[in-house]
Design a protein around this motif. Structure first.
Motif, mmCIF file in Angstrom:
data_model
loop_
_atom_site.group_PDB
_atom_site.id
_atom_site.type_symbol
_atom_site.label_atom_id
_atom_site.label_comp_id
_atom_site.label_asym_id
_atom_site.label_seq_id
_atom_site.Cartn_x
_atom_site.Cartn_y
_atom_site.Cartn_z
ATOM 1 N N SER B 20 0.844 -1.215 0.417
ATOM 2 C CA SER B 20 -0.388 0.025 -0.552
ATOM 3 C C SER B 20 0.506 1.584 -0.051
ATOM 4 O O SER B 20 0.545 1.917 -0.869
ATOM 5 C CB SER B 20 -1.203 0.069 0.942
ATOM 6 O OG SER B 20 -0.691 -0.796 2.367
ATOM 7 N N VAL B 23 1.576 1.687 -3.664
ATOM 8 C CA VAL B 23 0.364 2.588 -4.337
ATOM 9 C C VAL B 23 0.076 4.352 -4.171
ATOM 10 O O VAL B 23 0.819 4.495 -4.946
ATOM 11 C CB VAL B 23 -0.907 1.562 -4.147
ATOM 12 C CG1 VAL B 23 -1.875 2.306 -4.840
ATOM 13 C CG2 VAL B 23 -0.493 0.054 -4.545
ATOM 14 N N SER B 26 3.490 6.024 -5.058
ATOM 15 C CA SER B 26 3.836 6.266 -6.544
ATOM 16 C C SER B 26 2.514 6.158 -7.877
ATOM 17 O O SER B 26 2.905 7.320 -8.720
ATOM 18 C CB SER B 26 4.433 4.162 -7.471
ATOM 19 O OG SER B 26 3.729 3.927 -7.232
ATOM 20 N N LYS B 28 0.150 5.122 -8.910
ATOM 21 C CA LYS B 28 -0.077 3.941 -9.740
ATOM 22 C C LYS B 28 -1.028 3.224 -9.301
ATOM 23 O O LYS B 28 -0.501 2.330 -8.201
ATOM 24 C CB LYS B 28 0.859 3.098 -10.128
ATOM 25 C CG LYS B 28 1.670 4.513 -11.666
ATOM 26 C CD LYS B 28 2.208 3.829 -12.447
ATOM 27 C CE LYS B 28 3.515 2.475 -12.379
ATOM 28 N NZ LYS B 28 5.066 3.611 -11.255
ATOM 29 N N GLY B 29 -2.251 2.799 -9.552
ATOM 30 C CA GLY B 29 -3.166 2.289 -8.607
ATOM 31 C C GLY B 29 -2.972 0.700 -9.559
ATOM 32 O O GLY B 29 -2.614 0.865 -10.617
ATOM 33 N N TRP B 30 -4.032 -0.300 -9.466
ATOM 34 C CA TRP B 30 -4.044 -1.408 -10.445
ATOM 35 C C TRP B 30 -5.679 -2.092 -9.877
ATOM 36 O O TRP B 30 -5.925 -2.336 -9.061
ATOM 37 C CB TRP B 30 -2.752 -2.954 -9.980
ATOM 38 C CG TRP B 30 -2.935 -3.069 -9.413
ATOM 39 C CD1 TRP B 30 -2.176 -2.185 -8.389
ATOM 40 C CD2 TRP B 30 -3.333 -3.939 -8.167
ATOM 41 N NE1 TRP B 30 -1.834 -3.599 -6.466
ATOM 42 C CE2 TRP B 30 -2.623 -4.612 -7.052
ATOM 43 C CE3 TRP B 30 -4.839 -4.990 -8.920
ATOM 44 C CZ2 TRP B 30 -3.611 -5.686 -6.642
ATOM 45 C CZ3 TRP B 30 -4.960 -6.145 -7.561
ATOM 46 C CH2 TRP B 30 -4.002 -6.240 -6.451
ATOM 47 N N VAL B 31 -6.095 -2.597 -11.787
ATOM 48 C CA VAL B 31 -7.686 -3.388 -11.477
ATOM 49 C C VAL B 31 -7.256 -4.875 -11.369
ATOM 50 O O VAL B 31 -6.885 -4.608 -12.720
ATOM 51 C CB VAL B 31 -8.702 -2.245 -11.580
ATOM 52 C CG1 VAL B 31 -9.924 -3.115 -11.811
ATOM 53 C CG2 VAL B 31 -8.856 -1.327 -11.069
ATOM 54 N N TRP B 32 -7.605 -5.963 -11.422
ATOM 55 C CA TRP B 32 -8.242 -7.332 -11.721
ATOM 56 C C TRP B 32 -9.300 -7.402 -12.073
ATOM 57 O O TRP B 32 -9.950 -7.412 -10.988
ATOM 58 C CB TRP B 32 -6.783 -7.952 -11.252
ATOM 59 C CG TRP B 32 -7.483 -9.223 -11.627
ATOM 60 C CD1 TRP B 32 -6.213 -9.910 -13.240
ATOM 61 C CD2 TRP B 32 -7.919 -11.009 -11.561
ATOM 62 N NE1 TRP B 32 -6.509 -10.875 -12.686
ATOM 63 C CE2 TRP B 32 -7.052 -11.213 -11.818
ATOM 64 C CE3 TRP B 32 -8.226 -10.429 -9.776
ATOM 65 C CZ2 TRP B 32 -7.406 -13.266 -11.794
ATOM 66 C CZ3 TRP B 32 -8.105 -12.099 -9.249
ATOM 67 C CH2 TRP B 32 -8.566 -13.096 -10.189
ATOM 68 N N GLU B 33 -9.497 -8.026 -13.008
ATOM 69 C CA GLU B 33 -11.426 -8.090 -12.919
ATOM 70 C C GLU B 33 -11.159 -9.662 -13.808
ATOM 71 O O GLU B 33 -10.317 -10.028 -14.617
ATOM 72 C CB GLU B 33 -11.597 -7.230 -14.423
ATOM 73 C CG GLU B 33 -12.443 -6.114 -13.484
ATOM 74 C CD GLU B 33 -13.686 -5.419 -14.377
ATOM 75 O OE1 GLU B 33 -13.291 -3.947 -14.668
ATOM 76 O OE2 GLU B 33 -14.931 -6.217 -15.579
ATOM 77 N N GLY B 46 -9.396 -4.559 -7.042
ATOM 78 C CA GLY B 46 -8.550 -3.660 -7.096
ATOM 79 C C GLY B 46 -7.839 -2.531 -6.581
ATOM 80 O O GLY B 46 -7.948 -2.234 -5.104
ATOM 81 N N ASP B 48 -6.388 1.142 -4.845
ATOM 82 C CA ASP B 48 -6.119 2.465 -5.780
ATOM 83 C C ASP B 48 -5.225 3.156 -4.869
ATOM 84 O O ASP B 48 -5.149 2.414 -3.071
ATOM 85 C CB ASP B 48 -7.217 3.649 -6.574
ATOM 86 C CG ASP B 48 -7.976 3.432 -5.612
ATOM 87 O OD1 ASP B 48 -9.205 4.467 -6.231
ATOM 88 O OD2 ASP B 48 -8.487 2.950 -4.523
ATOM 89 N N ARG B 102 -14.223 -4.300 -5.965
ATOM 90 C CA ARG B 102 -14.759 -3.538 -7.297
ATOM 91 C C ARG B 102 -15.592 -3.542 -7.837
ATOM 92 O O ARG B 102 -16.355 -3.254 -8.462
ATOM 93 C CB ARG B 102 -13.297 -3.019 -8.533
ATOM 94 C CG ARG B 102 -12.312 -2.370 -7.166
ATOM 95 C CD ARG B 102 -12.048 -0.962 -7.315
ATOM 96 N NE ARG B 102 -10.889 -0.646 -6.890
ATOM 97 C CZ ARG B 102 -10.988 0.016 -5.493
ATOM 98 N NH1 ARG B 102 -12.009 -1.136 -4.215
ATOM 99 N NH2 ARG B 102 -9.337 -0.071 -5.302
#
Lengths: 304, 616
Positions: B20, B23, B26, B28-33, B46, B48, B102
């Protein structure tokens, strides 16, 4: 200029005990006596610093930390407060909140140092001191909120510079109301009549004096100095709206210091004219101060 | 084996903390679906900046609580301990999934697991009536909030385009998340559950789980796009009520943990006041107000987690070292439990918003936000000024709470034999307290580090505008840092001068001055209630005190009894309303008779109605 900032802070740190002397002298004059020398507070601080410490067996490091921290906190507050409109040494946007939080810390540490001794006298003083905190804090924050709204600045130095001498300008209603509210705050925070009588010898009638009952020697000197600084700090804020700006920084400084001693004389006159109020009337005083500030806020809101 | 479990939890928390922080710093976040067979829904997680912000206190307090729990639960049986660790790990995992969720079903399932695992943890130690009552109240309140959250999760756009009116979503979210956050008037379960749970679980619940409610409201605000002013006003009202009611009721408690639980209600009020300022600022276009309000609220999420976690661990240490949490039986344990005393002192001063410690930075930002918001034209200024008055009262009352908590328990003389024989706790319980206390000092003296991490989150909340407003927030935190460091320096200088005077002139130890009284006892000291009595005389209408008995009429009286019950005004009113509603509820119970064939009939009837409605 940096030198003026340091100069006016050092003036505050040095002259604060003289206020106590002025108040005592005015009270003596009104009572038909000759009174103590003006520099008596300095003599007492010196005498206490030459003594050793007598500590209660129940007390711990909290009492010793408390005295040093309270004196340090109030010296920091003196460094933040602008005398005669010149900036203090420490000034940043949002320092009104830091100022109020510093004074709150001083109160908490004073009370914890008192509770450390395990005496019921100090406990009584502690409960009354915290009541004063609850009553005065809304008035303090709301006063600063009105000042911030009026001047659109969030720093103590800029707010005081913008409202200097405002009592003689076209915005005198708000200025006079705030002056009266900060006068009430000065009486509550510095512990003068009608809130607390510094000259009483009866423990059950004391608020501030009884918390430092088991402090002695250098500890007591630090607490008494801190108490004088508290009175200085609030007098500076109180008198800021009445003392007009004169152009040169040294003229403003002299006028500011003169105004503070004028406030001291006023406090002396009040102390000679009335008795301390019963403690259950203190919420009325707090509500009175709050009403004054709310009125000032409404007038400022109505003016747009 | 238990050591392995604890180190496993701690290392997972460390990993989560690193992720965390990465994140946050930097940006930058990420999402995985992925498509999910269940209910035809998506499975989306995700991380963020906003989720990472709440994951940091989760990792810190979770890890510290795990180490603490190792020592705290050492007297419990093996079965209780293993169950406790299982539920603790499940609670941490479910909170992580709530933050990362999410999509609708992920969120609802994780929230339900969070509620259930915390219910089992609350009931872990308890055997008596109090414990069962607290557990039931928590479960019922949690599920009433869950009902609102199901509606919320249907209406909210989940990152897409809004279909329903966002005002309705905000209101439903405020109710549902407000129950979890402990906002007045939905806070009724909080004092019960947090008192009864084991101390590391209370620290976790009060420090982190409450913030899941705050996270939900923030997520709603982020997805709402346009914020309306009356949302800010409702947040401010709720915040002021929570702050004042929570702090006043904290004063009247004798149990240390119950005092801390009400103080959590108070601090959630502060966070809500900050959020309200932020929303009002954004709605009126005053970006400085918005920046200060959001920054104060976000920082207070971290700072409250740290100092409240520390204080709950300290209360548990007192329970372990002395055997009681009742303030009227404590006193003077500071001399015998030095480590605990220093740590709780730091936590209590942080709660009172002392300038070197972290509470002052966030509360100062909220106050300045309110003051700057007072510049708004006309009636719009009343909201932020309400924040100023609310913060003033809350701050003064919280300072009194700190004085009561630390001063009555740790200072003075021992009021009972148990307190006179207090023992310091072991390393497993001391180390987490020291770490959290060090964090309090560090985040108070150098708040620049925490501000750096919060920049992406504040930018997200402010709708990616207002660079100059954030500049002012930076300058204010740098100024608070200067004040903190100079204060420490000045204190050290004065300490050196004082020590020189004492060394030169000597020191003497004497009994406390007693005005000539020859037989002072420890019972003559002020107790918790007497210390707060002047303030309660002014604000006592927020605390319902029911006293019965205590009248002594005869000259040689026989046995007399005095009973005093304290409950806050909202809980008391709620109980009275609920008892009146019992008659109505009894009618509905006719349907709940336990006969399976009748329940099958209900299912058949419902199916018939649904088929008829679908086929019309």
């Amino acid at each position: 200029m940096k030198m003026t900032e340091w100069l006016q802070s050092i003036v505050g740190l040095v002259l604060a005990p003289l206020m106590v002397g002025v108040i005592q002298r005015v009270k003596a004059w009104m009572g038909g006596r000759k009174g103590q020398p003006l520099l008596q507070c300095y003599y007492e601080l010196w005498k206490l610093a030459q003594k050793g410490g007598v500590y209660s067996r129940a007390s711990t490091w909290i009492l010793r930390l408390g005295t040093v921290a309270v004196a340090g906190v109030l010296m920091m507050a003196t460094l933040m407060v602008p005398v005669g409109g010149t900036r203090g040494v420490i000034s940043f946007p949002g320092d009104v909140a830091a100022f109020v939080l510093l004074l709150g810390l001083a109160r908490v540490l004073t009370v914890l140092g008192g509770l450390d001794t395990g005496s019921s006298f100090e406990g009584m003083g502690a409960s009354r001191e915290m009541l004063l905190g609850v009553l005065s804090e809304p008035v303090i924050l709301l006063t600063f909120a009105v000042l911030v709204r009026w001047t659109a600045h969030a720093s103590l130095a800029e707010v005081c510079e913008a409202t200097r001498g405002a009592a003689w300008s076209s915005e005198w209603p708000v200025a006079v109301l705030l002056f009266a509210a900060v006068w009430v705050l000065l009486l509550m925070e510095a512990g003068r009549v009608p809130v607390d009588d510094p000259a009483t010898h009866l423990e059950l009638t004391m608020i501030h004096e009884v918390i430092v009952l088991d402090h002695s020697g250098p500890e007591l000197a630090l607490m008494q100095y801190a108490h004088a600084l508290k009175m200085w700090v609030w007098s500076v804020i109180c008198v800021n709206m009445v003392v007009p700006g004169l152009g040169a920084w040294w003229k403003d400084l002299v006028c500011g210091v003169g105004g503070v001693f004028g406030v001291a004389m006023g406090v002396g006159v009040i102390e000679s004219s009335m008795a301390r109020w019963r403690l259950n009337k203190l919420p009325h005083l707090g509500a009175g101060g709050l009403a004054l500030v709310l009125l000032a806020f409404l007038i400022d809101m109505w003016r747009g | 084996m238990e050591g392995g479990v604890v180190w496993g939890i701690v290392s997972l928390c460390m990993g989560g903390l690193v992720a965390s922080l990465w994140v946050l710093l930097s940006g930058k976040g990420w999402v995985w679906e992925q498509a999910w067979a269940m209910v035809g829904e998506r499975f989306a997680v995700g991380l963020d900046a906003l989720s990472a912000w709440f994951a940091v206190p989760l990792s810190i307090v979770g890890g510290m609580g795990a180490v603490y729990g190792r020592g705290y639960m050492r007297h419990a049986g093996w079965g209780t301990r293993m169950r406790g660790w299982w539920w603790y790990a499940a609670l941490l995992a479910s909170m992580w999934v709530v933050l990362m969720a999410r999509s609708r079903m992920v969120f609802l399932l994780a929230w339900e697991v969070m509620t259930l695992t915390s219910f089992f943890l609350v009931m872990l130690e308890g055997q008596g009536v109090e414990s069962r009552r607290a557990g039931w109240m928590y479960l019922v309140a949690g599920h009433l909030g869950m009902a609102a959250l199901v509606v919320w999760s249907v209406l909210v756009p989940w990152g897409g385009v809004a279909k329903a009116s966002m005002s309705l979503v905000f209101l439903v979210g405020l109710v549902g998340f407000g129950v979890k956050a402990g906002m007045v008037p939905l806070h009724v379960w909080l004092p019960e559950a947090h008192t009864v749970a084991p101390s590391h679980v209370s620290a976790m619940m009060s420090g982190v789980m409450i913030k899941m409610g705050v996270y939900g409201i923030l997520r709603t605000l982020v997805w709402a796009g346009e914020l309306e002013e009356w949302w800010g006003w409702s947040l401010i009202c709720v915040g002021v009520l929570s702050g004042i009611l929570g702090a006043t009721n904290a004063l009247a408690q004798r149990d240390m943990k119950r005092l801390l639980a009400y103080s959590s209600v108070d601090n959630v009020g502060i966070i809500m006041m900050g959020l309200g300022c932020g929303v009002v600022g954004r709605a009126l276009g005053m970006s400085i107000v918005s920046a200060c309000g959001f920054a104060g609220a976000l920082l207070h999420v971290w700072h409250h987690a740290i100092f409240k976690g520390l204080l709950f661990l300290g209360a548990g240490a007192v329970m372990d070292g002395v055997g009681t949490r009742n303030l009227n039986e404590l006193g003077g344990i500071g001399q015998r439990m030095r480590w605990t005393s220093v740590c709780v002192c730091i936590g209590a001063l942080a709660m009172a918003a002392a300038p070197v410690l972290n509470g002052s930075v966030s509360e100062g930002l909220v106050v300045v936000g309110g003051m700057l918001g007072g510049q708004a034209a006309g009636m719009h200024a009343l909201g932020p000024v309400g924040v100023v008055v609310g913060m003033a009262l809350t701050g003064a009352l919280a300072a009194l709470c700190s004085v009561v908590l630390f001063g009555i328990a740790f200072l003075g003389e021992a009021r009972s034999a148990a307190a006179a024989q207090a023992k310091e706790v072991g390393v497993a319980m001391r180390a987490p307290m020291v770490v959290l206390a060090a964090l309090c000092v560090m985040t108070g003296c150098v708040p620049i580090l925490t501000m750096m991490g919060s920049m992406p989150v504040i930018a997200q909340l402010m709708g990616n505008e207002g660079g100059s407003a954030l500049e002012m927030v930076w300058r204010m935190t740098k100024g608070m840092s200067v004040v903190a460091v100079s204060l420490v320096g000045m204190g050290l200088l004065l300490h050196a001068l004082r020590q020189r005077a004492i060394e030169r002139n000597g020191r003497v130890w004497q009994p406390t001055w007693g005005c000539g009284y020859l037989e002072p006892t420890a019972r003559m000291q002020y107790s918790g209630l007497s210390l707060v009595q002047p303030v309660l005389r002014v604000l006592g209408w927020l605390v319902c005190v029911r006293e019965s008995g205590g009248q002594v009429a005869e000259t040689f009286p026989r046995a007399a009894m005095f009973k005093r019950e304290v409950s806050d005004a909202v809980t008391y009113s709620l109980h009275r309303v609920m008892s009146k509603m019992r008659g109505v509820v009894e009618w509905v119970r006719i349907l709940q008779h336990g006969r399976v064939h009748a329940y099958l009939l209900y299912i058949v009837l419902t199916l018939l109605v649904l088929l008829a409605w679908k086929g019309r």
